[in-house]
Enzyme design. Structure first.
Site, short mmCIF file in Angstrom:
data_model
loop_
_atom_site.label_atom_id
_atom_site.label_comp_id
_atom_site.label_asym_id
_atom_site.label_seq_id
_atom_site.Cartn_x
_atom_site.Cartn_y
_atom_site.Cartn_z
CE LYS A 9 2.86 13.65 102.97
NZ LYS A 9 3.14 14.14 104.33
CG ASN A 10 2.76 10.78 106.02
OD1 ASN A 10 3.48 11.65 105.54
ND2 ASN A 10 1.51 11.00 106.39
NE ARG A 48 4.39 19.44 113.16
CZ ARG A 48 4.66 20.09 114.27
NH1 ARG A 48 4.74 21.40 114.27
NH2 ARG A 48 4.85 19.45 115.40
CB CYS A 69 1.53 23.15 111.39
SG CYS A 69 0.69 22.06 110.28
NE ARG A 126 1.21 18.25 112.77
CZ ARG A 126 1.63 17.82 111.58
NH1 ARG A 126 1.60 18.64 110.55
NH2 ARG A 126 2.05 16.59 111.41
CG ASP A 128 -3.02 12.42 107.01
OD1 ASP A 128 -3.18 13.47 107.65
OD2 ASP A 128 -1.98 11.75 107.04
NE ARG A 135 4.64 20.04 102.45
CZ ARG A 135 4.61 20.40 103.71
NH1 ARG A 135 3.99 21.50 104.07
NH2 ARG A 135 5.18 19.65 104.64
#
Ligand code: EPU
Length: 423
Positions: free
Chosen positions: A24-25, A94, A118, A123, A310, A402
């Protein structure tokens, strides 16, 4: 939105093989990078996730044509020069803030909503703005929007470290903007995450001249234009880590396919120290075999190649049933502890003090109704629910969608008993 909850019945011993999806990132900034191209970009191994769909929606608003044919995405620029990224989209994710650098570089102006607060912490975006300003952008913040413009970006030497070290998406934003700048840019204290390296690989295929990505010094030689490119996204190291912890925590026997063990050094080392059996095969598969006794381990989250923030929540779930006491220190997001009270509802014994959590292992967790607060905290609750005795109801599971592709199906394939219900 139809609100659903996830029901799990434990304890279960996960066993079997599971396929790891694309990252995802890595996907999100790469999609933003496609804004720099003058022709079509094709991305493979893209996970079908809410966040990826949100980014696709944003790219459409910005005048791109996006064909979603998962795991492939085709992104084609249209004529329109649209440079406004609206609050309605950016506030929900974000990651979308990294369209700022590409829009500015390509169209010389951009208006991107500030992402706002968030649940995992404050952040800020100061490093993004500092980096772009040093490339010669005029930046003002008005009505909740960052308004950036330039007559032409100029290469510069930019130090990009903050209070908490490097920043992944600020590095992505500045790196993308400087691909079209005049002259050479050096980013010092750049984020070294594999997702940054993957973005650089993609940009180089488009004709950018980037070297050093994956180290704290990135050198970018500006070029006049970038072309379309085809790219396969790296595997998701956080999804992989989550399944490794799931296997260990449920005393299971799980084989991960399609993950990249090179990206998991800190995670594999920590898991080994907890006593689980781990084997990395030549073809990249990783096997985790849980043991009855889980040995407590202290850990601090750090930028890559350190242990990732994470996976902090998921590892805490595992430590909550370990033998002994562990101290978990969160050095990236000192407030990322929303999972603590929820794990405690399931019988864990965790005390939080500032950026530290002291976890006193208990024999086993017990199912309870709990609430998901953010993506990784939700994953921790799923792991807790799999290993707990009895039924766990996790509400607000949209957070999971997500960032974890087909999580329910993958867990079912490993023998978990779980289903969705209306809340
Ligand atoms: N920071 C600043 N100023 C900035 C930017 C960041 O002080 O301008 C601080 C942050 O507050 C934090 C630290 O720097 O303390 C590192 O944050 P970073 O900027 O690296 O985070 P990010 O780039 O916004 C990405 C991931 C996050 C992941 C972090 C850290 C994406 C889309 N998001 O965020 O992923 O936690 O890096 O590795 O890539 C997730 O997937 O659940 C997630 C939150």
């Amino acid at each position: 939105m139809k609100i659903r909850k996830l029901v799990l019945v434990g304890p279960v011993r996960l066993s079997g093989e599971v396929q790891i999806s694309g990252s995802k990132n890595a996907t999100l900034p790469i999609m933003a990078g496609a804004l720099l191209a003058q022709e079509r970009c094709v991305l493979h191994n893209v996970p079908r996730l809410k966040d990826v769909e949100t980014m696709a929606r944003l790219l459409r608003v910005l005048g791109m044509e996006v064909k979603e044919d998962y795991p492939t995405l085709t992104i084609t620029p249209r004529r329109a020069k649209k440079t406004l990224a609206p609050y309605s989209i950016v506030r929900t994710m974000r990651g979308s803030f990294c369209v700022l650098g590409p829009l500015l570089a390509r169209h010389k102006r951009a208006q991107v909503s500030l992402p706002g607060g968030c649940v995992i912490g404050v952040r800020p975006v100061d490093l993004h703005l500092k980096g772009l300003a040093e490339l010669g952008a005029q930046i003002k913040v008005e009505g909740g929007y960052v308004i950036a413009s330039t007559r032409g970006l100029k290469g510069a030497k930019i130090y990009l470290g903050g209070m908490f070290g490097s920043s992944v998406l600020a590095t992505a934003n500045v790196m993308m903007a400087s691909t079209l700048a005049d002259g050479v840019t050096i980013i010092e204290n750049a984020a070294c995450e594999p997702e940054i390296e993957d973005l650089a690989r993609f940009l180089n295929k488009m004709g950018a001249k980037i070297s050093g990505a994956g180290t704290p010094w990135i050198r970018i030689e500006g070029v006049k234009r970038l072309t379309g490119a085809e790219h396969t996204v790296i595997p998701d190291r956080i999804e992989a880590g989550t399944f490794l912890i799931a296997g260990a925590m449920t005393r299971g026997d799980v084989v991960l396919k399609g993950a990249d063990p090179q990206h998991l050094g800190a995670v594999l080392d920590l898991l080994k120290r907890t006593g689980v059996g781990l084997k990395v095969y030549r073809d990249g598969r990783i096997r985790v075999k849980g043991k009855r006794r889980i040995i407590s381990q202290n850990v601090a989250t750090l930028p890559y190649p350190g242990f990732p923030t994470d996976l902090q929540a998921q590892f805490m779930a595992m430590m909550s049933i370990a033998d002994g006491t562990s101290v978990i220190t969160e050095r990236i997001y000192p407030d990322r502890f929303m999972h603590v009270p929820e794990l405690n509802r399931m019988g864990a014994n965790i005390k939080r003090e500032g950026p530290y959590a002291v976890v006193q292992g208990v024999r086993h967790l017990k199912g309870a109704p709990v609430m998901a607060s953010d993506l990784r905290a939700s994953a921790a609750l799923v792991l807790a629910g799999l290993s707990a005795k009895g039924r766990t109801d996790i509400s607000r599971i949209y957070h999971l969608e997500r960032g974890y592709e087909r999580l329910k199906e993958k867990l079912k394939g490993l023998g978990a008993e779980l289903w969705e219900e209306k809340e």
